[in-house]
Design an enzyme around this catalytic site. Structure first.
Site, mmCIF file in Angstrom:
data_model
loop_
_atom_site.group_PDB
_atom_site.id
_atom_site.type_symbol
_atom_site.label_atom_id
_atom_site.label_comp_id
_atom_site.label_asym_id
_atom_site.label_seq_id
_atom_site.Cartn_x
_atom_site.Cartn_y
_atom_site.Cartn_z
ATOM 1 N N ASP A 45 -7.961 -10.390 -8.881
ATOM 2 C CA ASP A 45 -7.123 -10.290 -10.077
ATOM 3 C C ASP A 45 -7.620 -9.137 -10.943
ATOM 4 O O ASP A 45 -8.744 -9.188 -11.454
ATOM 5 C CB ASP A 45 -7.193 -11.619 -10.845
ATOM 6 N N LYS A 62 6.386 -1.364 -13.140
ATOM 7 C CA LYS A 62 7.651 -2.018 -12.804
ATOM 8 C C LYS A 62 7.843 -3.201 -13.745
ATOM 9 O O LYS A 62 6.894 -3.913 -14.075
ATOM 10 C CB LYS A 62 7.643 -2.493 -11.360
ATOM 11 N N GLY A 115 0.763 -1.243 0.000
ATOM 12 C CA GLY A 115 0.000 0.000 0.000
ATOM 13 C C GLY A 115 0.790 1.287 0.000
ATOM 14 O O GLY A 115 0.213 2.366 0.048
ATOM 15 N N TRP A 135 2.543 2.833 -2.373
ATOM 16 C CA TRP A 135 2.270 3.673 -3.546
ATOM 17 C C TRP A 135 0.879 4.297 -3.429
ATOM 18 O O TRP A 135 0.700 5.486 -3.715
ATOM 19 C CB TRP A 135 2.369 2.857 -4.834
#
Length: 176
Positions: free
Chosen positions: A65, A127, A26, A28
């Site tokens: 998801d 990323k 959490g 970010w």
């Protein structure tokens, strides 16, 4: 990393709508929620449970998801987003070839998601593990964003093979 990138590239703006994929634990989301202020919002999605200390007034968490049809419906109803970010990493095996391939696959899914959920002019941060197809993914981003680059924050560990793909100025679905 997030503060360095925000200062350098102006990622988070007051009143922005942020989608954080792979949000746990959490940090970010917490940083984004502070930067966008009271009129902004953060939608955080992760397979893992949410972090309890995030500001509930401008933060929504969905466990699941992000690429499943059910969660995609939730994402679409909350969008479009001024920023989509992902500090997510696939489950690693220790085999760099496998891990970089999985990382690239995750970013491909993220780019597909951005095509339908990112607002014109928006930003994407993802990323990715170096050593795979990050160059191809960067080229794909260059067609959809005014600016796209690979960026390794100074705050990254020296031996780390993770970097970020950063796209700014999303051109929109039609590429114009």
């Amino acid at each position: 990393k997030r503060e360095e990138m925000d200062k350098r590239f102006g990622i988070f703006k007051s009143g922005g709508k942020v989608l954080d994929i792979g949000a746990a634990p959490g940090s970010w989301s917490m940083y984004a929620a502070k930067r966008i202020g009271g009129r902004g919002s953060v939608l955080a999605v992760d397979l893992l449970p949410e972090h309890p200390d995030l500001p509930k007034d401008r933060y929504t968490f969905v466990q699941g998801d992000a690429f499943s049809p059910v969660i995609r419906e939730t994402i679409t109803s909350a969008g479009p987003f001024t920023c989509i970010l992902s500090d997510a990493a696939p489950s690693t095996t220790g085999n760099r070839t496998v891990d970089t391939s999985r990382s690239c696959q995750l970013v491909e899914l993220l780019l597909d998601l951005a095509e339908s959920e990112l607002a014109r002019g928006g930003k994407l941060i993802a990323k990715i593990f170096q050593g795979g197809d990050e160059g191809e993914l960067l080229n794909r981003m260059k067609t959809s964003f005014q600016s796209a680059r690979i960026y390794k924050p100074k705050a990254s560990r020296k031996g780390s093979f993770e970097v970020f793909l950063l796209g700014t100025g999303y051109k929109g679905k039609d590429g114009g």
